[in-house]
Write an enzyme that holds these catalytic residues in place. Structure first.
Site, PDB file in Angstrom:
ATOM      1  N   LYS A  11       0.842  -1.201   0.000  1.00 45.44           N
ATOM      2  CA  LYS A  11       0.000   0.000   0.000  1.00 45.44           C
ATOM      3  C   LYS A  11       0.877   1.251   0.000  1.00 45.44           C
ATOM      4  O   LYS A  11       0.595   2.220  -0.715  1.00 45.44           O
ATOM      5  CB  LYS A  11      -0.931  -0.011   1.226  1.00 45.44           C
ATOM      6  CG  LYS A  11      -2.042  -1.047   1.083  1.00 45.44           C
ATOM      7  CD  LYS A  11      -2.792  -1.316   2.380  1.00 45.44           C
ATOM      8  CE  LYS A  11      -3.757  -2.480   2.180  1.00 45.44           C
ATOM      9  NZ  LYS A  11      -4.442  -2.898   3.405  1.00 45.44           N
TER      10      LYS A  11
ATOM     11  N   GLN B 256      -4.636  -1.479   9.524  1.00 45.35           N
ATOM     12  CA  GLN B 256      -4.490  -2.811   8.924  1.00 45.35           C
ATOM     13  C   GLN B 256      -5.086  -3.874   9.852  1.00 45.35           C
ATOM     14  O   GLN B 256      -4.754  -3.937  11.026  1.00 45.35           O
ATOM     15  CB  GLN B 256      -2.992  -3.092   8.662  1.00 45.35           C
ATOM     16  CG  GLN B 256      -2.715  -4.390   7.953  1.00 45.35           C
ATOM     17  CD  GLN B 256      -3.283  -4.428   6.530  1.00 45.35           C
ATOM     18  OE1 GLN B 256      -3.156  -3.469   5.765  1.00 45.35           O
ATOM     19  NE2 GLN B 256      -3.935  -5.516   6.175  1.00 45.35           N
TER      20      GLN B 256
ATOM     21  N   ASP C 205     -10.979   2.944   4.240  1.00 47.63           N
ATOM     22  CA  ASP C 205     -11.408   1.554   4.057  1.00 47.63           C
ATOM     23  C   ASP C 205     -12.936   1.443   4.009  1.00 47.63           C
ATOM     24  O   ASP C 205     -13.471   0.398   3.660  1.00 47.63           O
ATOM     25  CB  ASP C 205     -10.894   0.688   5.217  1.00 47.63           C
ATOM     26  CG  ASP C 205      -9.671  -0.137   4.806  1.00 47.63           C
ATOM     27  OD1 ASP C 205      -9.512  -0.384   3.595  1.00 47.63           O
ATOM     28  OD2 ASP C 205      -8.907  -0.540   5.700  1.00 47.63           O
TER      29      ASP C 205
END
Ligand code: NAD
Length: 300
Positions: free
Chosen positions: A54, A98, A121
């Site tokens: 990422k 994460q 997200d």
């Protein structure tokens, strides 16, 4: 064998990233440097690889990325403290936590602490609720990437019957909401569904997000269906391990109109959509924040 019906997720992701790069450059000209803060708690090897990818992708798009690597024994209070600091930092536009988190940290509490405006997200309940209402919120990256692949392949999705296999919060449910928003007729199958193969065989669109290697074979598919395989499963192949999807690709390929491969299908789109969401978050915050040029805060 023709490859015409294999959906090239890498090429689609490259197109998304090229547009993101252009739009990031335009935003930078206005004095706004889009910035993504990535939080990793613990040393899970797979998560470390995901975070590295990422960060690399962000760099390619000229998005500033800041890694916050926290020890496995970080307390929930310390994690929430970091999230609140990042929420308040006007130079940070996106916050990615994460997953999975160590067991002693409540995932929901941590995700809910992230400002919905910076929730790249799309896991905050406010964004999930907005998605269900059809509002233009930050939506989860994997299902949004799947929608893009479907639109590239089929154009208008209106009226098509879509079957989503799997009902997780991060893939199945938001996928169903996005398909509904695109005016599809949506069926969601899950571990308690009866006669799933027969239901799936009615679908014009199949999105598989189960996590079971090659569970869906040709017998589940209507000829001419478009299949999006989200599954990533590691299997033993002789003395090597390799990745396969939830769909038995070889048996499905001759039956379908188009199908995503694993790897090289949905995976690259997920990360491209994360960059897109970071850009969108920065654009929206730039509209409301007149002085976003303070340096990014790094306390890792
Ligand atoms: P999950 O374990 O949270 O959810 C799996 C879902 O499958 C559940 O809703 C369950 O009800 C359903 N299910 C289980 N057995 C079933 C059965 N026999 N029939 C029908 N439904 C069944 O998984 P997830 O997080 O949604 O991920 C699913 C898969 O997608 C995994 O392989 C994961 O690695 C992969 N994934 C890929 C990406 C990507 O970027 N490509 C992103 C997220 C997840």
């Amino acid at each position: 064998m023709t490859t015409a019906n294999i959906i090239d997720g890498k090429a689609a992701a490259a197109r998304v990233l090229a547009q993101v790069k252009t739009d990031v450059a335009a935003l930078r000209e206005r004095g706004v440097a889009p910035c993504l803060a990535v939080i990793l708690v613990g040393q899970d090897p797979a998560s470390q690889v995901y975070v590295r990818n990422k960060v690399l992708r962000a760099e390619e798009c000229a998005i500033v990325s800041i890694e916050h690597k926290l020890g496995a024994h970080t307390t929930q209070a310390d994690l929430l403290g970091l999230i609140h600091t990042l929420n308040a930092d006007p130079a940070v536009h996106g916050i990615l936590l994460q997953l999975p988190l160590p067991r002693h940290i409540e995932e929901i509490a941590a995700l809910e602490a992230i400002s919905p405006l910076k929730d790249v997200d799309g896991f905050h309940s406010e964004n999930i609720g907005g998605l269900s209402q059809g509002r233009d919120v930050l939506a989860p990256c994997t299902p949004t990437g799947c929608m893009q692949l479907l639109r590239d392949t089929l154009g208008d999705l209106r009226g098509l019957h879509a079957v989503v296999v799997g009902r997780s919060n991060i893939v199945g449910k938001p996928m169903a909401a996005l398909l509904l928003r695109a005016d599809c007729t949506v069926t969601v199958l899950h571990s308690h569904s009866q006669n799933p193969a027969a239901l799936c065989r009615q679908a014009d669109i199949v999105v598989a997000a189960v996590g079971r290697p090659r569970m869906i074979d040709a017998a589940w598919l209507k000829p001419g269906a478009v299949v999006i395989d989200v599954g990533i499963n590691r299997i033993q192949d002789g003395d090597r391990t390799r990745l396969v999807g939830d769909v038995d690709f070889d048996s499905a390929l001759p039956v379908v109109r188009a199908i995503t491969p694993v790897p090289g299908g949905v995976g690259p789109m997920t990360i491209a959509l994360l960059m897109q969401n970071t850009l969108t978050a920065a654009q929206r915050q730039a509209l409301t924040d007149p002085q976003p040029e303070a340096p990014c805060l790094s306390i890792s």
